[in-house]
Write a protein that holds these residues in place. Structure first.
Motif, mmCIF file in Angstrom:
data_model
loop_
_atom_site.group_PDB
_atom_site.id
_atom_site.type_symbol
_atom_site.label_atom_id
_atom_site.label_comp_id
_atom_site.label_asym_id
_atom_site.label_seq_id
_atom_site.Cartn_x
_atom_site.Cartn_y
_atom_site.Cartn_z
ATOM 1 N N GLY A 116 0.790 -1.223 0.000
ATOM 2 C CA GLY A 116 0.000 0.000 0.000
ATOM 3 C C GLY A 116 0.821 1.272 0.000
ATOM 4 O O GLY A 116 0.334 2.331 -0.420
ATOM 5 N N THR A 117 2.069 1.204 0.450
ATOM 6 C CA THR A 117 2.883 2.417 0.455
ATOM 7 C C THR A 117 3.139 2.918 -0.967
ATOM 8 O O THR A 117 3.355 4.112 -1.179
ATOM 9 N N VAL A 118 3.098 2.016 -1.949
ATOM 10 C CA VAL A 118 3.231 2.438 -3.345
ATOM 11 C C VAL A 118 2.020 3.284 -3.741
ATOM 12 O O VAL A 118 2.156 4.332 -4.387
ATOM 13 N N LEU A 119 0.843 2.842 -3.350
ATOM 14 C CA LEU A 119 -0.360 3.624 -3.647
ATOM 15 C C LEU A 119 -0.340 4.957 -2.908
ATOM 16 O O LEU A 119 -0.845 5.962 -3.415
ATOM 17 N N GLY A 120 0.235 4.944 -1.704
ATOM 18 C CA GLY A 120 0.377 6.198 -0.968
ATOM 19 C C GLY A 120 1.225 7.195 -1.736
ATOM 20 O O GLY A 120 0.918 8.402 -1.763
ATOM 21 N N GLY A 124 -13.335 -2.871 -7.266
ATOM 22 C CA GLY A 124 -12.916 -4.058 -6.536
ATOM 23 C C GLY A 124 -12.406 -3.681 -5.163
ATOM 24 O O GLY A 124 -11.336 -3.077 -5.035
ATOM 25 N N THR A 125 -13.177 -4.020 -4.135
ATOM 26 C CA THR A 125 -12.850 -3.609 -2.770
ATOM 27 C C THR A 125 -12.059 -4.659 -2.014
ATOM 28 O O THR A 125 -11.181 -4.325 -1.208
ATOM 29 N N ALA A 126 -12.389 -5.937 -2.258
ATOM 30 C CA ALA A 126 -11.890 -7.032 -1.410
ATOM 31 C C ALA A 126 -12.268 -6.703 0.034
ATOM 32 O O ALA A 126 -13.433 -6.433 0.307
ATOM 33 N N LEU A 127 -11.300 -6.649 0.939
ATOM 34 C CA LEU A 127 -11.631 -6.387 2.347
ATOM 35 C C LEU A 127 -11.245 -4.976 2.782
ATOM 36 O O LEU A 127 -11.173 -4.679 3.963
ATOM 37 N N GLY A 128 -10.970 -4.104 1.811
ATOM 38 C CA GLY A 128 -10.819 -2.691 2.131
ATOM 39 C C GLY A 128 -9.402 -2.175 2.279
ATOM 40 O O GLY A 128 -9.205 -1.004 2.623
ATOM 41 N N TYR A 129 -8.404 -3.010 2.001
ATOM 42 C CA TYR A 129 -7.011 -2.594 2.213
ATOM 43 C C TYR A 129 -6.648 -1.363 1.378
ATOM 44 O O TYR A 129 -6.158 -0.357 1.917
ATOM 45 N N THR A 130 -6.887 -1.420 0.080
ATOM 46 C CA THR A 130 -6.494 -0.293 -0.761
ATOM 47 C C THR A 130 -7.420 0.904 -0.574
ATOM 48 O O THR A 130 -6.978 2.052 -0.695
ATOM 49 N N SER A 131 -8.678 0.663 -0.227
ATOM 50 C CA SER A 131 -9.577 1.777 0.087
ATOM 51 C C SER A 131 -9.013 2.607 1.232
ATOM 52 O O SER A 131 -9.053 3.845 1.209
ATOM 53 N N CYS A 132 -8.493 1.923 2.236
ATOM 54 C CA CYS A 132 -7.905 2.631 3.392
ATOM 55 C C CYS A 132 -6.731 3.490 2.953
ATOM 56 O O CYS A 132 -6.581 4.639 3.403
ATOM 57 N N TRP A 133 -5.902 2.963 2.062
ATOM 58 C CA TRP A 133 -4.741 3.722 1.626
ATOM 59 C C TRP A 133 -5.144 4.975 0.851
ATOM 60 O O TRP A 133 -4.609 6.062 1.101
ATOM 61 N N TRP A 134 -6.066 4.850 -0.090
ATOM 62 C CA TRP A 134 -6.491 6.044 -0.835
ATOM 63 C C TRP A 134 -7.123 7.068 0.104
ATOM 64 O O TRP A 134 -6.827 8.267 0.015
ATOM 65 N N ALA A 135 -7.978 6.605 1.001
ATOM 66 C CA ALA A 135 -8.660 7.527 1.909
ATOM 67 C C ALA A 135 -7.693 8.186 2.885
ATOM 68 O O ALA A 135 -7.888 9.345 3.285
ATOM 69 N N SER A 136 -6.654 7.479 3.272
ATOM 70 C CA SER A 136 -5.703 8.032 4.243
ATOM 71 C C SER A 136 -4.929 9.209 3.684
ATOM 72 O O SER A 136 -4.325 9.982 4.443
ATOM 73 N N ARG A 137 -4.939 9.365 2.369
ATOM 74 C CA ARG A 137 -4.245 10.493 1.740
ATOM 75 C C ARG A 137 -5.196 11.630 1.390
ATOM 76 O O ARG A 137 -4.871 12.517 0.613
ATOM 77 N N GLY A 138 -6.390 11.603 1.964
ATOM 78 C CA GLY A 138 -7.299 12.735 1.852
ATOM 79 C C GLY A 138 -8.396 12.608 0.816
ATOM 80 O O GLY A 138 -9.222 13.519 0.674
ATOM 81 N N ALA A 139 -8.452 11.503 0.089
ATOM 82 C CA ALA A 139 -9.485 11.326 -0.936
ATOM 83 C C ALA A 139 -10.761 10.772 -0.329
ATOM 84 O O ALA A 139 -10.727 10.076 0.692
ATOM 85 N N HIS A 140 -11.878 11.074 -0.983
ATOM 86 C CA HIS A 140 -13.093 10.317 -0.697
ATOM 87 C C HIS A 140 -13.158 9.191 -1.715
ATOM 88 O O HIS A 140 -12.999 9.412 -2.920
ATOM 89 N N VAL A 141 -13.392 7.977 -1.236
ATOM 90 C CA VAL A 141 -13.337 6.785 -2.072
ATOM 91 C C VAL A 141 -14.727 6.180 -2.239
ATOM 92 O O VAL A 141 -15.408 5.913 -1.246
#
Length: 204
Positions: free
Chosen positions: A53-57, A72-89
């Protein structure tokens, strides 16, 4: 004057590469990724989390998207990364159990206000969403041509489609994305960053 999408793509790659060199490799959502791997092993599903996820960060820090559409959400791992950088996902997942687990993981991460998990197939959910989006994320080989065409209308001018796992499956994703009409695509690690050209700049 409208910026050339190739120039935008080149600038984005430079910013991402710089971010990758400077990034903090600590992963605050590692437990979500581990839970996804355990769930896949136990249930035999296809919930594969992105490997780092640090790559997506780094991509998010470079692109600075305010709105992200995740296919594609799966269990939310990448959603958390995008949202943690200020985006609404807005993230789409068709498996009801995955939807439930993703919402729980996102809640525990303190990101519920920043992530909306939509249950259903891409074909049904995407037309119901109101764009434009700044970034669209697809973690699974590459977006099928039909889906890429569908989401194009939801992406702002010079918005970016981020695609991963380019060397899996038939291994032709790099050549297809690199020659797709209406897009300027650059490659960083296992990512394709495809910048949308303005409508007037695309061939009919």
């Amino acid at each position: 004057m409208t910026a050339d999408p190739a120039v935008v793509a080149d600038a984005l790659v430079l910013a991402v590469e710089d971010g990758l060199r400077r990034r903090d490799h600590r992963d605050p959502y590692l437990s979500v990724r581990a839970a996804t791997d355990t769930h896949r092993h136990d249930h035999g599903c296809w919930a594969y989390p992105y490997q780092d996820g640090t790559v997506l960060g780094a991509v998010a820090a470079a692109a600075k998207p305010a709105r992200v559409l995740e296919l594609g959400t799966a269990l939310g791992y990448t959603s958390c990364w995008w949202a943690s950088r200020g985006a609404h996902v807005d993230t789409i997942e068709r498996d009801p159990l995955h939807v439930q687990l993703a919402r729980e993981n996102i809640e525990r991460a303190g990101l519920r206000a920043s992530v909306t998990v939509h249950e259903g197939d891409f074909d049904m959910v995407v037309p119901s969403l109101t764009g434009p989006f700044d970034l669209i994320f697809f973690d699974g080989y590459e977006p099928p041509a039909r889906l890429l065409e569908q989401v194009t209308g939801s992406l702002r001018e010079h918005g970016v489609v981020v695609t991963t796992n380019l060397d899996l499956g038939e291994r032709r994703a790099r050549s297809r994305l690199g020659s797709a009409d209406g897009w300027s695509t650059r490659f960083v690690a296992d990512l394709a960053l495809s910048v949308r050209a303005p409508a007037a700049g695309r061939r009919p």
